[in-house]
Design a protein around this motif. Structure first.
Motif, PDB file in Angstrom:
ATOM      1  N   GLU A  36     -81.794  61.845  71.299  1.00 42.36           N
ATOM      2  CA  GLU A  36     -82.844  62.629  71.207  1.00 42.36           C
ATOM      3  C   GLU A  36     -82.972  63.554  72.613  1.00 42.36           C
ATOM      4  O   GLU A  36     -83.449  64.604  72.384  1.00 42.36           O
ATOM      5  N   ARG A  37     -82.501  63.041  73.779  1.00 40.81           N
ATOM      6  CA  ARG A  37     -82.656  63.496  74.842  1.00 40.81           C
ATOM      7  C   ARG A  37     -81.660  64.988  74.806  1.00 40.81           C
ATOM      8  O   ARG A  37     -82.092  65.984  75.378  1.00 40.81           O
ATOM      9  N   ILE A  38     -80.541  64.702  74.098  1.00 40.27           N
ATOM     10  CA  ILE A  38     -79.504  65.901  73.852  1.00 40.27           C
ATOM     11  C   ILE A  38     -80.165  66.961  73.138  1.00 40.27           C
ATOM     12  O   ILE A  38     -80.141  68.026  73.492  1.00 40.27           O
ATOM     13  N   VAL A  39     -80.555  66.471  72.084  1.00 37.09           N
ATOM     14  CA  VAL A  39     -81.388  67.596  71.124  1.00 37.09           C
ATOM     15  C   VAL A  39     -82.355  68.226  71.778  1.00 37.09           C
ATOM     16  O   VAL A  39     -82.564  69.584  71.476  1.00 37.09           O
ATOM     17  N   LYS A  40     -83.066  67.532  72.567  1.00 38.22           N
ATOM     18  CA  LYS A  40     -84.255  68.190  73.165  1.00 38.22           C
ATOM     19  C   LYS A  40     -84.008  69.258  74.415  1.00 38.22           C
ATOM     20  O   LYS A  40     -84.651  70.032  74.671  1.00 38.22           O
ATOM     21  N   ASP A  45     -85.988  74.375  70.889  1.00 42.74           N
ATOM     22  CA  ASP A  45     -87.059  75.064  70.508  1.00 42.74           C
ATOM     23  C   ASP A  45     -87.813  73.913  69.777  1.00 42.74           C
ATOM     24  O   ASP A  45     -89.164  74.493  69.383  1.00 42.74           O
ATOM     25  N   GLY A  46     -87.435  72.911  69.546  1.00 40.50           N
ATOM     26  CA  GLY A  46     -87.980  71.887  68.673  1.00 40.50           C
ATOM     27  C   GLY A  46     -89.042  71.193  69.612  1.00 40.50           C
ATOM     28  O   GLY A  46     -88.920  71.097  70.606  1.00 40.50           O
ATOM     29  N   HIS A  47     -90.011  70.738  68.788  1.00 46.81           N
ATOM     30  CA  HIS A  47     -91.086  69.706  69.544  1.00 46.81           C
ATOM     31  C   HIS A  47     -91.262  68.608  68.756  1.00 46.81           C
ATOM     32  O   HIS A  47     -90.789  68.265  67.585  1.00 46.81           O
ATOM     33  N   ASP A  48     -91.831  67.699  69.513  1.00 46.90           N
ATOM     34  CA  ASP A  48     -91.906  66.105  68.914  1.00 46.90           C
ATOM     35  C   ASP A  48     -90.680  65.596  68.110  1.00 46.90           C
ATOM     36  O   ASP A  48     -90.746  65.177  67.131  1.00 46.90           O
ATOM     37  N   ILE A  49     -89.507  65.923  68.770  1.00 43.27           N
ATOM     38  CA  ILE A  49     -88.226  65.539  68.326  1.00 43.27           C
ATOM     39  C   ILE A  49     -88.137  64.083  68.239  1.00 43.27           C
ATOM     40  O   ILE A  49     -88.289  63.454  69.314  1.00 43.27           O
ATOM     41  N   LYS A  50     -87.879  63.522  67.026  1.00 42.75           N
ATOM     42  CA  LYS A  50     -87.569  61.840  66.921  1.00 42.75           C
ATOM     43  C   LYS A  50     -86.216  61.685  66.375  1.00 42.75           C
ATOM     44  O   LYS A  50     -85.986  62.332  65.483  1.00 42.75           O
ATOM     45  N   VAL A  51     -85.559  60.613  66.733  1.00 37.22           N
ATOM     46  CA  VAL A  51     -84.450  60.417  66.292  1.00 37.22           C
ATOM     47  C   VAL A  51     -84.473  58.983  65.515  1.00 37.22           C
ATOM     48  O   VAL A  51     -84.774  57.998  66.642  1.00 37.22           O
ATOM     49  N   GLU A  52     -84.005  58.706  64.417  1.00 39.11           N
ATOM     50  CA  GLU A  52     -83.849  57.298  63.914  1.00 39.11           C
ATOM     51  C   GLU A  52     -82.465  57.121  63.414  1.00 39.11           C
ATOM     52  O   GLU A  52     -81.944  57.834  62.539  1.00 39.11           O
ATOM     53  N   ILE A  53     -82.095  55.938  63.742  1.00 36.69           N
ATOM     54  CA  ILE A  53     -80.766  55.738  63.285  1.00 36.69           C
ATOM     55  C   ILE A  53     -80.963  54.168  62.597  1.00 36.69           C
ATOM     56  O   ILE A  53     -81.644  53.231  62.995  1.00 36.69           O
TER      57      ILE A  53
END
Length: 142
Positions: free
Chosen positions: A21-25, A29-37
């Motif tokens: 999540e930290r890297i993608v953010k 330009d994305g908002h409210d990014i969540k990562v689920e594995i």
């Protein structure tokens, strides 16, 4: 007398949802990014600002990735599904994060050597990996 090595089968490393999540953010330009594995996939969701003509609109997205290949210290993921629309420019904006991620032809390559947790181990390649609830676990060969 036998010697026991705790790293006989390789050095265990975990990359967590929060780390991805930290890297993608970063610079995203994305908002409210969540990562689920999960044991089968990595799922990214959030919203992305899309400009069309003179209008801006936040579009919700959900991307499902499946690991398909390992080479040295890079894991390749197949883009299995993208909702609501599958657009390369959205994938580029999310996954164009060198040196961590590269996006090309529906494949996302994750260079695990870019992560500090792996970089501190100067030798070895990815021997094995698995997705578990909340993390990507791998073993580096010695």
């Amino acid at each position: 007398m036998s010697r026991f090595s705790p790293f006989k089968n390789g050095i265990p490393i975990s990359v967590t949802e929060a780390m991805i999540e930290r890297i993608v953010k970063m610079k995203s330009d994305g908002h409210d990014i969540k990562v689920e594995i999960t044991p089968k996939h990595i799922v990214l969701s959030g919203t992305m600002e899309v400009k069309k003509m003179m209008f801006k609109k936040n579009v919700a997205f959900r991307i499902t990735l499946k690991p398909v290949h390992v080479e040295n210290r890079t894991i390749s993921f197949e883009l299995v599904e993208m909702e609501p629309i599958d657009r390369n420019f959205i994938n580029q904006r999310i996954f164009n994060r060198p040196p961590f991620f590269e996006f090309e032809n529906r494949t996302i390559k994750m260079n695990v050597n870019a992560w500090n947790i792996v970089r501190i181990i100067p030798v070895g390649t990815i021997k094995s990996y698995e997705l578990v609830e909340g993390a990507l676990k791998m073993k580096l060969s010695l």
